[in-house]
Design a protein around this motif. Structure first.
Motif, PDB file in Angstrom:
ATOM      1  N   ASP A  54       9.770 -38.903  62.002  1.00 16.41           N
ATOM      2  CA  ASP A  54      10.829 -38.633  61.031  1.00 16.41           C
ATOM      3  C   ASP A  54      10.859 -37.144  60.723  1.00 16.41           C
ATOM      4  O   ASP A  54       9.822 -36.544  60.418  1.00 16.41           O
ATOM      5  CB  ASP A  54      10.592 -39.408  59.734  1.00 16.41           C
ATOM      6  CG  ASP A  54      10.757 -40.900  59.926  1.00 16.41           C
ATOM      7  OD1 ASP A  54      11.677 -41.297  60.648  1.00 16.41           O
ATOM      8  OD2 ASP A  54       9.964 -41.668  59.348  1.00 16.41           O
ATOM      9  N   GLU A  57      14.941 -33.882  55.695  1.00 16.97           N
ATOM     10  CA  GLU A  57      16.135 -33.090  55.443  1.00 16.97           C
ATOM     11  C   GLU A  57      15.693 -31.657  55.128  1.00 16.97           C
ATOM     12  O   GLU A  57      14.681 -31.433  54.489  1.00 16.97           O
ATOM     13  CB  GLU A  57      16.877 -33.694  54.242  1.00 16.97           C
ATOM     14  CG  GLU A  57      18.198 -33.051  53.952  1.00 16.97           C
ATOM     15  CD  GLU A  57      18.918 -33.766  52.838  1.00 16.97           C
ATOM     16  OE1 GLU A  57      18.787 -33.320  51.681  1.00 16.97           O
ATOM     17  OE2 GLU A  57      19.601 -34.769  53.126  1.00 16.97           O
ATOM     18  N   LYS A  59      17.077 -27.200  54.741  1.00 22.66           N
ATOM     19  CA  LYS A  59      18.154 -26.227  54.560  1.00 22.66           C
ATOM     20  C   LYS A  59      18.295 -25.393  55.824  1.00 22.66           C
ATOM     21  O   LYS A  59      17.318 -25.105  56.508  1.00 22.66           O
ATOM     22  CB  LYS A  59      17.863 -25.302  53.384  1.00 22.66           C
ATOM     23  CG  LYS A  59      17.736 -26.010  52.058  1.00 22.66           C
ATOM     24  CD  LYS A  59      19.080 -26.481  51.589  1.00 22.66           C
ATOM     25  CE  LYS A  59      18.935 -27.148  50.220  1.00 22.66           C
ATOM     26  NZ  LYS A  59      20.154 -27.749  49.778  1.00 22.66           N
ATOM     27  N   THR A  70      22.984 -28.084  54.498  1.00 22.51           N
ATOM     28  CA  THR A  70      21.903 -29.063  54.490  1.00 22.51           C
ATOM     29  C   THR A  70      21.925 -29.803  55.818  1.00 22.51           C
ATOM     30  O   THR A  70      22.946 -30.356  56.210  1.00 22.51           O
ATOM     31  CB  THR A  70      22.072 -30.055  53.329  1.00 22.51           C
ATOM     32  OG1 THR A  70      22.086 -29.324  52.102  1.00 22.51           O
ATOM     33  CG2 THR A  70      20.943 -31.059  53.307  1.00 22.51           C
ATOM     34  N   ILE A  71      20.786 -29.784  56.499  1.00 25.42           N
ATOM     35  CA  ILE A  71      20.656 -30.498  57.767  1.00 25.42           C
ATOM     36  C   ILE A  71      20.053 -31.862  57.454  1.00 25.42           C
ATOM     37  O   ILE A  71      18.996 -31.948  56.821  1.00 25.42           O
ATOM     38  CB  ILE A  71      19.768 -29.709  58.754  1.00 25.42           C
ATOM     39  CG1 ILE A  71      20.385 -28.334  59.006  1.00 25.42           C
ATOM     40  CG2 ILE A  71      19.604 -30.481  60.059  1.00 25.42           C
ATOM     41  CD1 ILE A  71      19.488 -27.374  59.744  1.00 25.42           C
ATOM     42  N   LYS A  72      20.725 -32.918  57.874  1.00 27.79           N
ATOM     43  CA  LYS A  72      20.306 -34.281  57.540  1.00 27.79           C
ATOM     44  C   LYS A  72      18.944 -34.627  58.133  1.00 27.79           C
ATOM     45  O   LYS A  72      18.531 -34.082  59.154  1.00 27.79           O
ATOM     46  CB  LYS A  72      21.318 -35.286  58.074  1.00 27.79           C
ATOM     47  CG  LYS A  72      22.670 -35.213  57.440  1.00 27.79           C
ATOM     48  CD  LYS A  72      23.588 -36.256  58.061  1.00 27.79           C
ATOM     49  CE  LYS A  72      24.986 -36.153  57.504  1.00 27.79           C
ATOM     50  NZ  LYS A  72      25.880 -37.119  58.147  1.00 27.79           N
ATOM     51  N   ALA A  73      18.278 -35.567  57.490  1.00 22.34           N
ATOM     52  CA  ALA A  73      17.034 -36.111  58.028  1.00 22.34           C
ATOM     53  C   ALA A  73      17.352 -36.850  59.321  1.00 22.34           C
ATOM     54  O   ALA A  73      18.462 -37.354  59.496  1.00 22.34           O
ATOM     55  CB  ALA A  73      16.398 -37.059  57.015  1.00 22.34           C
ATOM     56  N   ALA A  74      16.398 -36.870  60.247  1.00 19.12           N
ATOM     57  CA  ALA A  74      16.641 -37.521  61.537  1.00 19.12           C
ATOM     58  C   ALA A  74      15.345 -38.094  62.089  1.00 19.12           C
ATOM     59  O   ALA A  74      14.253 -37.673  61.707  1.00 19.12           O
ATOM     60  CB  ALA A  74      17.230 -36.524  62.519  1.00 19.12           C
TER      61      ALA A  74
END
Length: 90
Positions: A54, A57, A59, A70-74
């Motif tokens: 995982d 998230e 910046k 904001t870069i989403k969690a992935a």
């Protein structure tokens, strides 16, 4: 080494036809992909472990405007090499 070169190497090492070696490689890849998409890991003793990690998230910045985003969690695929593979490379 690309996929067709890998198929040739598998064919030579296992005495399978290139078509059989290609199907075996495709089966391996689809099995690993399916296991990872289900959240499982695939451990090949001595070679390594494929797993899913995982990524939180975070910046980031838009390179064109400099604006903060904001870069989403992935979830990302990961591979950790086993001892035998590490020893063979070194």
């Amino acid at each position: 080494m690309n996929k067709s070169e890998l198929i040739d190497a598998i064919s030579d090492a296992s005495e399978l036809t290139k078509a059989d070696a290609g199907r075996a490689l495709d089966g391996f890849l689809s099995s690993v992909t399916e296991a990872l998409s289900n959240g499982d890991s695939v451990a090949l003793v001595g070679f390594g472990t494929f797993s899913v990690k995982d990524r939180a998230e975070r910046k980031g910045r838009n390179p064109q405007t400099g604006a903060e985003i904001t870069i989403k969690a992935a979830k990302i695929p990961s591979f950790k090499a086993g001892k035998s593979l590490k020893d063979a490379v070194n």
